[in-house]
Design an enzyme around this catalytic site. Structure first.
Site, mmCIF file in Angstrom:
data_model
loop_
_atom_site.group_PDB
_atom_site.id
_atom_site.type_symbol
_atom_site.label_atom_id
_atom_site.label_comp_id
_atom_site.label_asym_id
_atom_site.label_seq_id
_atom_site.Cartn_x
_atom_site.Cartn_y
_atom_site.Cartn_z
ATOM 1 N N GLY A 8 3.868 0.476 -7.485
ATOM 2 C CA GLY A 8 4.713 -0.703 -7.238
ATOM 3 C C GLY A 8 5.739 -0.894 -8.335
ATOM 4 O O GLY A 8 6.175 -2.014 -8.614
ATOM 5 N N ALA A 10 8.872 -0.201 -8.609
ATOM 6 C CA ALA A 10 10.300 -0.391 -8.328
ATOM 7 C C ALA A 10 10.732 -1.842 -8.252
ATOM 8 O O ALA A 10 11.926 -2.127 -8.183
ATOM 9 C CB ALA A 10 10.660 0.318 -7.017
ATOM 10 N N ILE A 13 6.627 -7.557 -10.242
ATOM 11 C CA ILE A 13 5.666 -7.469 -11.349
ATOM 12 C C ILE A 13 5.554 -6.025 -11.848
ATOM 13 O O ILE A 13 5.526 -5.785 -13.063
ATOM 14 C CB ILE A 13 4.283 -8.001 -10.895
ATOM 15 N N ASP A 32 6.220 4.542 -6.194
ATOM 16 C CA ASP A 32 6.713 3.545 -5.233
ATOM 17 C C ASP A 32 7.361 4.294 -4.070
ATOM 18 O O ASP A 32 7.446 5.524 -4.077
ATOM 19 C CB ASP A 32 7.716 2.569 -5.905
ATOM 20 N N LEU A 42 1.896 4.399 0.024
ATOM 21 C CA LEU A 42 0.465 4.177 -0.193
ATOM 22 C C LEU A 42 -0.222 3.540 1.012
ATOM 23 O O LEU A 42 -1.410 3.233 0.936
ATOM 24 C CB LEU A 42 0.265 3.294 -1.443
ATOM 25 N N TYR A 152 -4.466 -10.929 3.864
ATOM 26 C CA TYR A 152 -4.002 -10.834 2.466
ATOM 27 C C TYR A 152 -5.103 -11.299 1.512
ATOM 28 O O TYR A 152 -5.462 -10.586 0.571
ATOM 29 C CB TYR A 152 -2.739 -11.682 2.268
HETATM 30 P P1 NAD Z 1 7.366 -6.889 -4.911
HETATM 31 O O1 NAD Z 1 7.599 -6.847 -3.451
HETATM 32 O O2 NAD Z 1 8.454 -7.315 -5.813
HETATM 33 O O3 NAD Z 1 6.823 -5.471 -5.416
HETATM 34 C C1 NAD Z 1 5.851 -4.763 -4.714
HETATM 35 C C2 NAD Z 1 6.155 -3.287 -4.856
HETATM 36 O O4 NAD Z 1 5.123 -2.564 -4.142
HETATM 37 C C3 NAD Z 1 7.507 -2.892 -4.260
HETATM 38 O O5 NAD Z 1 8.250 -2.114 -5.167
HETATM 39 C C4 NAD Z 1 7.125 -2.103 -3.016
HETATM 40 O O6 NAD Z 1 8.054 -1.078 -2.665
HETATM 41 C C5 NAD Z 1 5.772 -1.528 -3.444
HETATM 42 N N1 NAD Z 1 5.042 -1.144 -2.235
HETATM 43 C C6 NAD Z 1 4.781 -1.923 -1.157
HETATM 44 N N2 NAD Z 1 4.225 -1.189 -0.201
HETATM 45 C C7 NAD Z 1 4.134 0.088 -0.675
HETATM 46 C C8 NAD Z 1 3.683 1.295 -0.123
HETATM 47 N N3 NAD Z 1 3.224 1.391 1.141
HETATM 48 N N4 NAD Z 1 3.721 2.418 -0.889
HETATM 49 C C9 NAD Z 1 4.207 2.358 -2.150
HETATM 50 N N5 NAD Z 1 4.673 1.243 -2.721
HETATM 51 C C10 NAD Z 1 4.642 0.116 -1.981
HETATM 52 O O7 NAD Z 1 6.088 -7.836 -5.084
HETATM 53 P P2 NAD Z 1 5.327 -8.409 -6.384
HETATM 54 O O8 NAD Z 1 5.245 -9.857 -6.198
HETATM 55 O O9 NAD Z 1 5.841 -7.816 -7.644
HETATM 56 O O10 NAD Z 1 3.870 -7.832 -6.072
HETATM 57 C C11 NAD Z 1 3.158 -6.991 -6.953
HETATM 58 C C12 NAD Z 1 1.680 -7.263 -6.784
HETATM 59 O O11 NAD Z 1 1.396 -8.599 -7.230
HETATM 60 C C13 NAD Z 1 1.192 -7.199 -5.334
HETATM 61 O O12 NAD Z 1 -0.043 -6.525 -5.298
HETATM 62 C C14 NAD Z 1 1.045 -8.650 -4.949
HETATM 63 O O13 NAD Z 1 0.087 -8.840 -3.926
HETATM 64 C C15 NAD Z 1 0.605 -9.242 -6.258
HETATM 65 N N6 NAD Z 1 0.815 -10.700 -6.351
HETATM 66 C C16 NAD Z 1 2.066 -11.239 -6.265
HETATM 67 C C17 NAD Z 1 2.211 -12.614 -6.341
HETATM 68 C C18 NAD Z 1 3.566 -13.279 -6.249
HETATM 69 O O14 NAD Z 1 3.621 -14.520 -6.129
HETATM 70 N N7 NAD Z 1 4.654 -12.551 -6.325
HETATM 71 C C19 NAD Z 1 1.091 -13.435 -6.510
HETATM 72 C C20 NAD Z 1 -0.164 -12.853 -6.607
HETATM 73 C C21 NAD Z 1 -0.289 -11.476 -6.528
#
Ligand code: NAD
Length: 254
Positions: A8, A10, A13, A32, A42, A152
């Site tokens: 993840g 790209a 977080i 990613d 993935l 989720y």
């Molecule tokens: P984001 O969408 O900014 O980043 C997620 C990344 O995962 C993206 O770069 C995406 O391309 C990659 N990804 C998604 N599906 C994929 C796949 N099939 N193969 C490879 N890569 C894949 O989101 P984020 O908020 O940075 O999320 C990161 C993590 O934090 C996640 O696991 C999310 O559930 C968790 N999270 C986020 C929040 C929030 O409020 N943003 C809260 C709790 C937990």
């Protein structure tokens, strides 16, 4: 120079984790769907195996760190949520454990969510299916329920439980493993939930005691700490980075 793989990488977080790890002196192998050292999907078993093979090639079979951050939010389809958020994490952990065991003071972090506390695992059969490694059954159950936010929360509960269940075995291999459970973090995933009429109101009202959502860097700094020697006795833990939300909702349960 420690070598750490980050899924993840790209966006959101994961991108902040990569930046913070690089600043702390790590060589990062990002995974990613685009804009990363390893391009892989993935959501499928084949994509996960391709990711593992490419990381092993780029790291020459030795990793000092792994951060499983790739995930999709409640706005995605239930089956994608289960495939990416659970199997896209556990298969990376299992497939890269041997490389981690060869690393220097190796450590791994799984990014779960405070949403893991929002589900009763005994009432969601998909949780048991995930923990049993039965992806087909878990997808069938998640699709039948037609409630992506429950898929989720279930995926985040199951991935947390799965990581904690490895604490004994991974300690014996010298690998620390922890879970970070963020609250609301300003990323494209969070924005997608705000844009989704099914979830917009609940997400807007989900304001932590600190009165704001987090910047991705505020989660990344905790991850870098957990990956560092300063966290050498932190293992099998779930660290909430949620502005006090869990303390508000469950003050007496921890
Ligand atoms: P984001 O969408 O900014 O980043 C997620 C990344 O995962 C993206 O770069 C995406 O391309 C990659 N990804 C998604 N599906 C994929 C796949 N099939 N193969 C490879 N890569 C894949 O989101 P984020 O908020 O940075 O999320 C990161 C993590 O934090 C996640 O696991 C999310 O559930 C968790 N999270 C986020 C929040 C929030 O409020 N943003 C809260 C709790 C937990």
């Amino acid at each position: 120079m420690p070598v750490t793989a980050v899924s993840g990488s790209a966006s959101g977080i994961g991108a902040a984790v990569c930046q913070a790890l690089r600043a702390a002196g790590h060589r990062v192998i990002g995974i990613d769907r685009a804009h990363s050292e390893v391009i892989a999907d993935l959501s499928s078993a084949a994509g996960r195996q391709a990711a593992i093979a490419a990381v092993l090639e780029q790291s020459e079979g030795v990793l000092d760190g792994l951060v499983c951050c790739a995930g999709v939010g409640s706005s995605a389809l239930s089956n994608t949520i289960v495939s990416v958020n659970y199997f896209g994490v556990t298969e990376l952990l299992d497939g890269l454990a041997e490389a981690l065991a060869k690393g220097q003071a190796p450590a791994a972090v799984v990014i779960a969510s405070i949403a893991a506390t929002h589900v009763n695992p005994d009432q969601q059969p998909m949780v048991a299916a995930m923990l049993a490694g039965n992806e087909a059954l878990a997808l069938e159950q998640a699709n039948a329920l037609e409630q992506s936010h429950v898929a989720y929360a279930s995926s985040k509960y199951a991935v947390t439980a799965s990581a904690r269940s490895k604490a004994e075995a991974w300690a014996k291999r010298g690998i620390r493993l922890n879970v970070v459970a963020p609250g609301a973090v300003e990323t494209p995933l969070h924005q997608a939930a705000l844009n989704d009429p099914r979830f917009a109101k609940a997400v807007r009202e989900f304001v932590a005691p600190l009165g704001r959502s987090a910047a991705p860097e505020e989660v990344a700094h905790v991850v870098v700490f957990l990956q560092s020697s300063q966290a050498s006795y932190v293992h099998g833990s779930v660290i909430f980075v949620d502005g006090g939300m869990d303390a508000r909702v469950r003050p007496a349960r921890f």
